[in-house]
Design a protein around this motif. Structure first.
Motif, mmCIF file in Angstrom:
data_model
loop_
_atom_site.group_PDB
_atom_site.id
_atom_site.type_symbol
_atom_site.label_atom_id
_atom_site.label_comp_id
_atom_site.label_asym_id
_atom_site.label_seq_id
_atom_site.Cartn_x
_atom_site.Cartn_y
_atom_site.Cartn_z
ATOM 1 N N ASP A 9 4.597 18.422 5.353
ATOM 2 C CA ASP A 9 4.160 18.402 6.746
ATOM 3 C C ASP A 9 3.068 17.349 6.905
ATOM 4 O OD1 ASP A 9 5.653 20.735 7.737
ATOM 5 O OD2 ASP A 9 4.302 21.919 6.479
ATOM 6 N N LEU A 10 3.016 16.706 8.064
ATOM 7 C CA LEU A 10 1.952 15.741 8.316
ATOM 8 C C LEU A 10 0.601 16.453 8.321
ATOM 9 C CD1 LEU A 10 3.623 13.595 11.096
ATOM 10 C CD2 LEU A 10 3.271 12.974 8.702
ATOM 11 N N PRO A 11 -0.464 15.793 7.884
ATOM 12 C CA PRO A 11 -1.774 16.444 7.812
ATOM 13 C C PRO A 11 -2.240 17.054 9.131
ATOM 14 C CG PRO A 11 -1.828 14.376 6.614
ATOM 15 C CD PRO A 11 -0.507 14.434 7.330
ATOM 16 N N PHE A 12 -1.983 16.384 10.267
ATOM 17 C CA PHE A 12 -2.444 16.988 11.525
ATOM 18 C C PHE A 12 -1.611 18.203 11.899
ATOM 19 C CE2 PHE A 12 0.885 14.893 13.872
ATOM 20 C CZ PHE A 12 0.968 13.601 13.372
ATOM 21 N N ALA A 13 -0.360 18.271 11.466
ATOM 22 C CA ALA A 13 0.449 19.477 11.687
ATOM 23 C C ALA A 13 -0.073 20.616 10.809
ATOM 24 C CB ALA A 13 1.920 19.203 11.393
ATOM 25 N N GLN A 14 -0.456 20.291 9.577
ATOM 26 C CA GLN A 14 -1.050 21.302 8.695
ATOM 27 C C GLN A 14 -2.339 21.850 9.303
ATOM 28 O OE1 GLN A 14 -1.478 19.107 5.001
ATOM 29 N NE2 GLN A 14 0.414 19.963 4.184
ATOM 30 N N ALA A 15 -3.194 20.957 9.808
ATOM 31 C CA ALA A 15 -4.466 21.378 10.403
ATOM 32 C C ALA A 15 -4.233 22.257 11.625
ATOM 33 C CB ALA A 15 -5.303 20.158 10.769
ATOM 34 N N ARG A 16 -3.270 21.887 12.461
ATOM 35 C CA ARG A 16 -2.946 22.691 13.644
ATOM 36 C C ARG A 16 -2.471 24.073 13.220
ATOM 37 N NH1 ARG A 16 1.503 24.331 14.803
ATOM 38 N NH2 ARG A 16 2.658 22.706 13.745
ATOM 39 N N TRP A 17 -1.571 24.116 12.242
ATOM 40 C CA TRP A 17 -1.030 25.389 11.774
ATOM 41 C C TRP A 17 -2.148 26.264 11.202
ATOM 42 C CZ3 TRP A 17 -0.921 28.109 7.273
ATOM 43 C CH2 TRP A 17 -0.090 29.227 7.262
ATOM 44 N N CYS A 18 -3.008 25.689 10.354
ATOM 45 C CA CYS A 18 -4.113 26.455 9.759
ATOM 46 C C CYS A 18 -5.036 27.020 10.829
ATOM 47 C CB CYS A 18 -4.912 25.584 8.788
ATOM 48 S SG CYS A 18 -4.057 25.257 7.234
ATOM 49 N N GLY A 19 -5.352 26.215 11.841
ATOM 50 C CA GLY A 19 -6.199 26.684 12.928
ATOM 51 C C GLY A 19 -5.573 27.847 13.668
ATOM 52 N N ALA A 20 -4.287 27.746 13.965
ATOM 53 C CA ALA A 20 -3.586 28.803 14.691
ATOM 54 C C ALA A 20 -3.427 30.065 13.838
ATOM 55 C CB ALA A 20 -2.213 28.309 15.156
ATOM 56 N N ALA A 21 -3.280 29.883 12.521
ATOM 57 C CA ALA A 21 -3.042 31.011 11.619
ATOM 58 C C ALA A 21 -4.332 31.594 11.043
ATOM 59 C CB ALA A 21 -2.121 30.573 10.481
ATOM 60 N N GLY A 22 -5.472 30.951 11.295
ATOM 61 C CA GLY A 22 -6.729 31.435 10.748
ATOM 62 C C GLY A 22 -6.852 31.218 9.242
ATOM 63 N N ILE A 23 -6.211 30.194 8.731
ATOM 64 C CA ILE A 23 -6.262 29.892 7.293
ATOM 65 C C ILE A 23 -7.543 29.127 7.002
ATOM 66 C CG2 ILE A 23 -5.106 28.668 5.402
ATOM 67 C CD1 ILE A 23 -3.573 31.149 6.483
#
Length: 172
Positions: free
Chosen positions: A91-105
């Motif tokens: 996954d692209l880094p900004f997609a990873q960051a978005r996912w982590c933010g939404a998932a509370g990771i």
């Protein structure tokens, strides 16, 4: 030429080809270059002296990958600062960051193999047909020796979370 491994894994029952070697416990962990964000890269030496649990997921935006990363995020809170818990995907880094933010990771460091696919090829998890990294788990000791490996045979299945965590705890 990169080693091609056929007949070792499937995606929803269809055979896939993995590129790179099949690593074993006792092997020295290969170095890699992964993106922390679009501009910043990290390699194995950035985690020197730590135990490393490397959770490889094809894409964080799928159900099993989501559950896998959430589970290791929860476990990471109990393992302490001696352990680096890394999730690798293409996954692209900004997609990873978005996912982590939404998932509370907040305990797992997500790293992207999108640019060079060096992790996938070095660790034998790059899927030739999909250009994704195959679900797998690696535990490395403080000296970068592999002590635990799980290459899943079917990409859509969950890894053995408990065995991976036990491998880490054995090193603490």
């Amino acid at each position: 030429m990169t080693e091609q491994r056929t007949g070792v894994a499937t995606f929803k029952g269809s055979p896939i080809t993995l590129l790179g070697p099949q690593l074993q416990p006792g092997d020295k962990a290969p170095d890699f270059t992964l993106n922390k964000n679009l501009l910043e890269e990290v390699s194995l030496k950035d985690f020197a002296g730590k135990i490393k649990l490397i959770s490889v997921a094809p894409s964080l935006d799928t159900g099993v990958c989501d559950a896998q990363t959430r589970r290791f995020n929860t476990e990471a809170a109990e393992l302490g600062d001696q352990v680096a818990v890394l999730t690798v995907s293409v996954d692209l880094p900004f997609a990873q960051a978005r996912w982590c933010g939404a998932a509370g990771i907040d305990r797992v460091l997500t790293l992207s193999d999108y640019k060079q696919r060096s992790f996938g090829q070095s660790y034998g998890v790059l899927i030739q047909e999909l250009q994704l990294d195959m679900r797998s788990i690696f535990v490395l000791d403080q000296n970068d020796k592999i002590v635990y490996v799980e290459y899943l045979k079917e990409m859509s299945e969950h890894p053995d979370y408990d065995s991976a965590i036990q491998a880490v705890k054995h090193l603490l």
